[in-house]
Write a protein that holds these residues in place. Sequence first.
Motif, short mmCIF file in Angstrom:
data_model
loop_
_atom_site.label_atom_id
_atom_site.label_comp_id
_atom_site.label_asym_id
_atom_site.label_seq_id
_atom_site.Cartn_x
_atom_site.Cartn_y
_atom_site.Cartn_z
N UNK A 114 -12.83 -44.78 -2.62
CA UNK A 114 -12.49 -46.31 -2.14
C UNK A 114 -11.25 -46.77 -2.52
N UNK A 115 -10.39 -46.00 -3.46
CA UNK A 115 -9.05 -46.40 -3.79
C UNK A 115 -8.26 -45.86 -2.47
N UNK A 116 -8.46 -44.76 -2.01
CA UNK A 116 -7.59 -44.09 -0.78
C UNK A 116 -7.77 -45.20 0.41
N UNK A 117 -8.93 -45.67 0.70
CA UNK A 117 -9.18 -46.54 1.72
C UNK A 117 -8.77 -47.72 1.43
N UNK A 118 -8.80 -48.25 0.15
CA UNK A 118 -8.12 -49.63 -0.09
C UNK A 118 -6.70 -49.54 0.18
N UNK A 119 -6.08 -48.45 -0.25
CA UNK A 119 -4.93 -48.43 -0.28
C UNK A 119 -4.21 -48.44 1.24
#
Length: 312
Positions: free
Chosen positions: A214-219
Amino acid sequence: MILKSLKNSHSYLIILFLLFSILFFIPSFFTSQFQNIENKFPFYSVLLVVISAILTFFHSIGLNNLIYDKDIIKRPNFVLAFVFLLLNTTFVTNHKMMLISFVLLFFLNFLLQLYKQKQPFSIVFNAGILLSILSFYLPNILLLFPIILISTLIFRNINWRINTISILSLFVPYFFLWSYQIFTKTELYFPVFEFNFKLFNFSIVEIALNQKIWFYVLSLVSLLSFFEIFRWMYKKSIRSRESFTIIILYFFFSVFIFLSSGKEETVILIVTPLSVIIGNYFVYHIKIRWSEFIFFLFLFSSIFYRITMINM
């Protein structure tokens, strides 16, 4: 084509969004965070999750309508509401900050109302009142005050009376509070700003798989969205361009409040302006298939995160 279906204003989307919001918050009842809530009275923990869900739902709808009504994103769509909900993926119960964020939606509305207002005295006064009241719980929220003056400068209606009224508005709630405290002979309350700037204990290596994804996609989504807005800002209408300037400033001021307060829960203040910036990307990006793919990744990673939160 999920994203294409959201780029309209059909009434059935409200029902769809309501059902999705309910399903989105159901996993919260099976998390360890929910189970660790101390029940001050029967069903207290359930009530907190329900309140959080209701605040998030109405915030999503309100933000979506506000941005469309102010012609910031001109195309009728329901994308922004879904983006805001997905950005709340990590939150289970954060009702106090969710309430503050919801009230700040009215603050943002006051800022955007300044457009073409020759004498916006009541608008800046109400905006200052809101910040002053919220500062009782979070003093650093007053750091958003300069945006009021900057907004009047951007919309070209700043003058000495506006400056005076906006400053005086900050003292009105405190005047009533201090009057009560003097009457009851209690110690006067003064807001104390916190400038901790501590680094939060966050390591991308140590966090769980669902959080990493989720963090990578949000970034990725955030980087693409900021690139999109800065690249095509000059092509927008005057009102939309000036409004986005205020929203971008709102984002950076919110980041500063988050970093300076030393409270991880204040990260929720960033969600509102970030939602508008990301929503603009999904609505206007010219490569439809690419934006559809990115939106699907964002949606999938958020759903995967919520499902895997169970018993965590």
